[in-house]
Structures are given as structure tokens and as C-alpha cells.
Design a protein around this motif. Structure first.
Motif, short mmCIF file in Angstrom:
data_model
loop_
_atom_site.label_atom_id
_atom_site.label_comp_id
_atom_site.label_asym_id
_atom_site.label_seq_id
_atom_site.Cartn_x
_atom_site.Cartn_y
_atom_site.Cartn_z
N MET A 330 50.77 43.16 56.66
CA MET A 330 50.57 43.78 55.48
C MET A 330 50.38 42.89 54.23
SD MET A 330 52.83 47.32 55.87
CE MET A 330 52.47 47.82 54.37
N VAL A 331 51.42 41.62 54.20
CA VAL A 331 51.54 40.87 53.27
C VAL A 331 50.19 39.93 53.26
CG1 VAL A 331 52.83 38.99 52.40
CG2 VAL A 331 54.06 40.87 52.93
N GLN A 332 49.98 39.49 54.42
CA GLN A 332 48.82 38.44 54.52
C GLN A 332 47.46 39.07 54.36
OE1 GLN A 332 48.42 35.07 57.08
NE2 GLN A 332 49.97 35.63 58.19
N MET A 333 47.36 40.43 54.48
CA MET A 333 45.98 41.01 54.36
C MET A 333 45.89 41.44 52.73
SD MET A 333 45.35 42.95 57.67
CE MET A 333 43.80 43.49 57.44
N SER A 334 46.86 41.63 52.20
CA SER A 334 46.85 42.21 50.77
C SER A 334 46.92 41.18 49.55
CB SER A 334 47.93 43.15 50.54
OG SER A 334 49.10 42.71 50.57
N VAL A 335 47.03 39.83 50.08
CA VAL A 335 47.26 38.79 49.11
C VAL A 335 45.97 37.93 48.62
CG1 VAL A 335 49.66 38.59 49.30
CG2 VAL A 335 48.39 37.04 50.55
N SER A 336 45.73 37.46 47.68
CA SER A 336 44.54 36.53 47.51
C SER A 336 44.80 35.12 48.18
CB SER A 336 44.56 36.12 45.81
OG SER A 336 43.85 34.85 45.80
N PRO A 337 43.75 34.58 48.70
CA PRO A 337 43.86 33.36 49.75
C PRO A 337 44.42 32.40 48.96
CG PRO A 337 41.64 34.68 50.08
CD PRO A 337 42.18 35.35 48.92
#
Length: 425
Positions: A330-337
Motif C-alpha cells: 500500500m505504501v509503495q504503490m501510493s507514493v511518488s517514485p
């Protein structure tokens, strides 16, 4: 290819996952050997000493998190991993040599645990964020789950092998094997095709650490996830200490039976990781997994026999890994690269950074109140935190919880946050 393993169709990720699997097996062998060395050779079953070792391994996550995240976002992640994995190889080999020569002392273990913690603290955010450079967004959740599956397959195999090696040949061979397995990760990293990687934009200029903190502070969804993960990591995920104490103090077992417990728990953890690889991360899955963790650890704390304790470890591993894999994805998919390294560093600091306080405290509780309370304290704190966070967010952040009884029972949990990117609900 099966949807469970479709990320392995990407050559760079396949190479990385293969090397990581071998290394994970060695890592778990090293952990079991280290715990057995501290409990049975260097001390007289001191839970406090074991807690200190565990705490020293995770203290750098808390102290170095802002700088580790900045390093991950500023420099090439593959180069960072080559340096950190080499450092971990050296520290593992040093402990093997000291143990094999018969000159190892407790302070040696403390010092090497701290050194390993520093290397791992720098390694972890880069390794977490590097996944998104090996695979595209559509494969990211699957790759994150497969990383967890690899880690827990290592937990399934490593402790049992370590227990047998220790029983047959002594502790040092397990340390030597652990050191050798880091070579496989280094080979995997060196054999990658750099042209197939998709590096995130590099962070430049001053104030990057403050920028990362501001980014998280503006994201109530991230704060919610990290709050739950903090309590789980600090009070609930101390199995390196708790299973060792239960095995030796309550059930009076040897190294083979102790190593077997880690492998049995990994059955549930590996199952959770493979199931997570087939679905998108959702908030309701995270909450229900934490409820399951509370119930299963309550059974663990009151298990009357070694056999039942081993059985209860399976749902404990299943629920714990479901929660952690879901939260991570959830964290990785929702943050800016461009922010992923700094956010993942904060995430790992919150998850593992509480261990330097939690592990020694759990060790002290084991010495003062008994081994069963080392598990019960996690049951109580995780259960209370889940209830408190859900109630707080329901009032402050507009969470809707609905129950669907048609066809099959389902729970839906929706967190409204219109100003931030969408996470699967």
C-alpha cells in the motif's frame, strides 16, 4: 505464467529474486545460530542479553532512517546494494571466524550486531525502492509479495537446517554458510542488465530529509498504516526472542526443536505472501490480518504444549505476514517514485525502529514475568491499537465500515482522502 509469479517473467527481477532466496535461507540460519550462541554458550539463557542483541541490530533503523532514505533517493540503488551486501558478508564472516576459533565473547556479538544493523539500515530502503526499478507498476504489488515469499521461504528452510547443523557440527558452520550465501546476491546484482532498469528521478539539493517528512505528514493514509505497523513491529514481531524463550524455558527443547519452530511459522508466512501476490493491497485486509494476529498470539501465549505452540505458529505467521505485505505494498504503490526511498526509510524505521526498545523490554519481561508474557504483551498492545486506531480514524478521517452478508460475508473499510493518490480500498 501463473498470476502468483508473473513478476518472475522479468529477467532482472528473476535474477535478483534467485540470489535473494539463497541469501534469505542463510540469513535465517545465521539468526538461529546467533540466538543459540547467546542463550546457551555466552550466557545462561539470558533473555535480556538476547533482547539487547536484537535491539542493537535494529537501533540503526531508527537513528539512520532519514539519511538512509536520502541516500536511496540520491544515488544508484544497485550500487548501494553492492556496498551494503558486501558489508553484511564481512560481518557474517567475522562472527563465523570468532566462533570457529573459540574466542567469541558476548561483546563481539553486540558489536557485530550493531555493525550489521548499520549496513541493513542503509540497505533496506534502497532494496525496497529498487523493486520498482526492476518491474513496472502493474507488477509492483506482485513483486513486493514475492519478496516476502522469498524471505519466508528462507525462514521455512533456514532455521531447520541451522538446527541440524548446530546439533551435528556446532554453531560455527551455520555462520559460515550464512556468510557464503551473500555471494549469490552480489552475483545477481552484477549480472543484471542496467538498460532494462527504470531508475527513479534522483533527488537533488538541500532539505531532502525535511521534504520527505513533510510529504508523509500530509498523508493521513500513510500515517494510519505506519501507526499500525509501529505497534506490530515493536511489541508483536519479537519472535526471534519469544520463540527462543518458549522453546528453552517453557518446553525445555534443544536446538533442533527450536529451529523447527521458525520453519513451522514460515509455513503460515509463506502462504500469506503467496496469497498476497494474487491480490491488490486493501485496507480491510490489513485490519482483519491484525485482528487475526491478536487472536493467534493469544493462543500462542497460553499453549499448554510444544506441539500446540508449533501449530498456533502457522496462523500467527499467516496473519502477521498478510499485515506486513499489505502495508508495504500500500505504501509503495501510493507514493511518488521520487519520494519512494525516503518514505520507505521512514516506513522501515517505524516498523523496525521500535525493536531497540521493544526487544530489550520483551527480554526483561521474560526474565521478570516469564516467557509466556513476552507473547501476551504483543497480543494486548496490537489488539488495543487496532481498536483505538480504527475508532480514531472513523471519527477524524471519515472511515466507513460496512458488512456485506449476501453471497459470502465480507467487510469493507473505506478511508476517504480526496487530496492524495488512490490506494485500493
Amino acid at each position: 505464467m501463473s498470476p502468483t509469479f508473473h513478476s518472475l517473467g522479468i529477467p532482472n527481477y528473476r535474477r535478483y529474486a534467485s540470489g535473494a532466496l539463497v541469501s534469505n535461507i542463510g540469513t535465517w540460519m545465521g539468526r538461529v545460530a546467533q540466538d543459540w550462541l547467546v542463550l546457551t554458550v555466552l550466557t545462561d539463557h539470558s533473555a535480556t542479553a538476547l533482547g539487547i542483541v536484537t535491539g542493537l541490530q535494529f537501533l540503526p533503523f531508527l537513528v539512520l532512517a532519514p539519511w538512509a532514505g536520502m541516500i536511496a533517493d540520491r544515488f544508484p540503488k544497485r550500487q548501494i546494494l553492492l556496498v551494503t551486501q558486501t558489508a553484511l558478508l564481512v560481518t557474517a564472516l567475522a562472527l563465523a571466524v570468532l566462533t570457529g576459533a573459540g574466542v567469541v565473547e558476548l561483546w563481539h556479538v553486540y558489536a557485530l550486531a550493531l555493525a550489521q544493523g548499520v549496513a541493513t539500515a542503509i540497505d533496506n530502503p534502497s532494496r525496497q525502492a529498487f523493486v520498482s526499478e526492476m518491474v513496472d507498476h502493474d507488477h509492483l504489488a506482485n513483486a513486493v509479495a514475492l519478496n516476502s515469499a522469498s524471505f519466508n521461504l528462507g525462514r521455512l528452510i533456514g532455521p531447520g537446517v541451522a538446527g541440524l547443523l548446530i546439533a551435528w557440527f556446532g554453531i560455527a558452520p551455520a555462520f559460515y554458510v550464512n556468510a557464503f550465501t551473500f555471494v549469490f546476491v552480489l552475483i545477481a546484482l552484477l549480472s543484471m542488465d542496467p538498460r532494462s532498469l527504470t531508475p527513479a528521478p534522483r533527488a537533488r539539493g538541500k532539505g531532502q530529509i525535511r521534504e520527505g517528512l513533510r510529504y508523509v505528514r500530509r498523508r493521513p493514509d500513510l500515517i494510519l498504516i505506519m501507526s499500525l505497523v509501529f505497534v506490530l513491529g515493536t511489541f508483536g514481531m519479537n519472535f526471534q526472542v519469544t520463540t527462543a524463550l518458549m522453546s528453552t524455558q517453557v518446553f525445555d527443547k534443544g536446538p533442533g526443536e527450536y529451529g523447527l519452530l521458525g520453519s513451522i511459522m514460515a509455513i503460515g508466512s509463506l502462504t500469506a505472501a503467496l496469497l498476497s501476490a494474487r491480490r491488490q493491497p486493501r485496507l480491510r485486509v490489513l485490519v482483519l490480518a491484525l485482528v487475526g494476529f491478536t487472536v493467534s498470539t493469544a493462543l500462542l501465549a497460553t499453549a499448554p504444549s510444544y506441539e500446540l505452540f508449533a501449530v498456533y505458529l502457522v496462523p500467527t505467521g499467516l496473519s502477521a505476514l498478510t499485515a506486513l505485505t499489505t502495508a508495504n505494498a500500500m505504501v509503495q504503490m501510493s507514493v511518488s517514485p521520487a519520494m519512494r526511498g525516503r518514505v520507505m526509510a521512514l516506513y522501515m524505521a517505524i516498523f523496525m525502529g521500535g525493536t531497540p526498545f521493544g526487544a530489550p523490554m520483551i527480554g526483561w519481561i521474560g526474565d521478570a514475568w516469564g516467557a509466556r508474557w513476552t507473547i501476551a504483551i504483543g497480543t494486548i498492545t496490537v489488539g488495543l491499537s487496532v481498536g483505538a486506531v480504527v475508532l480514531w480514524v472513523a471519527r477524524r478521517q471519515n472511515v466507513a465500515v460496512t458488512f456485506q452478508t449476501q453471497e459470502r460475508p465480507r467487510v469493507r473499510i473505506r478511508l476517504d482522502r480526496p487530496t492524495t493518490p488512490e490506494v485500493a480500498k
